[in-house]
Design a protein around this motif. Structure first.
Motif, short mmCIF file in Angstrom:
data_model
loop_
_atom_site.label_atom_id
_atom_site.label_comp_id
_atom_site.label_asym_id
_atom_site.label_seq_id
_atom_site.Cartn_x
_atom_site.Cartn_y
_atom_site.Cartn_z
N UNK A 40 12.55 23.97 83.88
CA UNK A 40 11.25 22.51 84.35
C UNK A 40 11.84 21.30 83.34
N UNK A 41 11.17 21.19 82.12
CA UNK A 41 11.57 20.48 80.91
C UNK A 41 13.22 19.76 80.99
N UNK A 42 13.88 21.10 81.22
CA UNK A 42 15.43 20.64 81.41
C UNK A 42 15.85 19.86 82.28
N UNK A 43 15.47 20.59 83.21
CA UNK A 43 15.62 19.41 84.51
C UNK A 43 14.74 18.65 85.10
N UNK A 44 14.33 17.74 84.00
CA UNK A 44 13.76 16.76 83.74
C UNK A 44 12.02 16.94 84.88
N UNK A 51 10.81 -7.88 87.81
CA UNK A 51 9.25 -6.45 86.77
C UNK A 51 9.45 -5.80 88.10
N UNK A 52 9.53 -5.71 89.39
CA UNK A 52 9.27 -4.51 89.65
C UNK A 52 10.55 -3.06 88.98
N UNK A 53 11.45 -3.65 88.81
CA UNK A 53 12.93 -2.53 88.43
C UNK A 53 12.69 -2.46 87.15
N UNK A 54 11.76 -3.59 86.70
CA UNK A 54 11.80 -2.13 85.14
C UNK A 54 10.29 -1.50 84.90
N UNK A 55 9.32 -1.95 86.06
CA UNK A 55 8.43 -0.94 85.50
C UNK A 55 9.18 -0.05 86.21
N UNK A 56 9.34 0.17 87.28
CA UNK A 56 10.31 1.36 87.69
C UNK A 56 10.96 2.33 86.58
N UNK A 57 11.59 1.88 85.76
CA UNK A 57 13.00 2.01 85.02
C UNK A 57 12.01 2.74 83.81
N UNK A 58 11.12 2.20 83.49
CA UNK A 58 10.00 2.46 82.46
C UNK A 58 9.28 4.19 83.15
N UNK A 59 8.55 4.13 83.90
CA UNK A 59 8.08 5.20 84.55
C UNK A 59 8.98 6.45 85.02
N UNK A 60 9.97 5.77 84.77
CA UNK A 60 10.67 7.12 85.28
C UNK A 60 11.35 7.26 83.32
N UNK A 61 11.97 6.32 83.28
CA UNK A 61 12.17 7.13 81.37
C UNK A 61 11.09 7.54 80.97
N UNK A 62 9.46 7.67 80.89
CA UNK A 62 8.67 8.09 80.47
C UNK A 62 8.15 9.46 81.34
N UNK A 63 8.52 9.65 82.72
CA UNK A 63 9.08 11.18 82.94
C UNK A 63 9.69 11.58 82.34
N UNK A 64 11.50 11.54 81.97
CA UNK A 64 11.86 12.36 82.25
C UNK A 64 11.31 12.45 80.65
N UNK A 65 10.99 11.94 79.62
CA UNK A 65 10.22 12.10 78.47
C UNK A 65 9.98 13.85 77.93
N UNK A 66 11.42 14.72 77.13
CA UNK A 66 11.18 16.10 77.16
C UNK A 66 9.72 16.37 76.80
N UNK A 67 8.97 17.87 76.94
CA UNK A 67 7.73 17.75 76.16
C UNK A 67 8.01 18.59 75.15
N UNK A 68 7.46 17.85 73.33
CA UNK A 68 7.53 18.00 72.58
C UNK A 68 7.98 19.91 72.34
N UNK A 69 8.45 20.13 71.12
CA UNK A 69 8.84 21.48 71.32
C UNK A 69 7.61 22.08 70.64
N UNK A 70 6.19 21.43 69.84
CA UNK A 70 5.51 21.81 68.84
C UNK A 70 4.78 22.62 70.26
N UNK A 71 4.24 21.82 71.54
CA UNK A 71 3.86 22.18 72.31
C UNK A 71 4.51 23.90 72.92
#
Length: 135
Positions: free
Chosen positions: A83-87, A26-46
């Motif tokens: 910074x976005x390119x670097x995650x 559970x902790x591993x899955x939650x950590x992976x989900x948080x990491x995935x959210x953090x690495x989502x690039x900023x939307x181009x419209x921004x």
């Protein structure tokens, strides 16, 4: 004579072991989900929105009256891309907001400086007229 039920102890051990494994997963899955959210690039419209704000500041010739602020806006925009390119999504978002604010400030300072310049010219013209009337 004391009789120890080994099956009961073994069952408890197995149950605790399974719970421990489940908790770790559970902790591993939650950590992976948080990491995935953090690495989502900023939307181009921004980026487009902030770049539009910088272009608007450039359009009013902000480099003449607020060159430092305009430079900061452009620099932070570029830093956000990196910074976005670097995650580093959070850093990119922060830098984009700062770039936007610098561009808005540059535009406002330019408009204010231009208004002050016009006001000074009008005041000078009024003084000239007053001097002419006093002759």
């Amino acid at each position: 004579m004391i009789t120890v039920n080994r099956n009961n102890n073994t069952d408890n051990f197995k149950m605790n072991y399974m719970l421990c494994i489940a908790n770790m997963l559970t902790v591993l899955i939650a950590g992976l989900m948080l990491a995935a959210c953090g690495s989502t690039p900023v939307h181009e419209s921004r980026y487009a929105s902030v770049q539009k704000q910088i272009k608007e500041a450039e359009a009013v010739k902000a480099d003449e009256f607020a060159g430092g602020e305009l430079y900061e806006a452009q620099k932070k925009f570029e830093d956000a891309r990196k910074a976005d390119k670097d995650g580093e999504r959070e850093k990119a978002l922060r830098l984009l907001k700062e770039a936007e604010l610098h561009a808005q400030l540059a535009e406002s300072q330019t408009m204010s400086a231009r208004a002050q310049k016009v006001l000074d010219e009008v005041s000078m013209g009024l003084k000239t007229l007053q001097n002419e009337l006093n002759r």
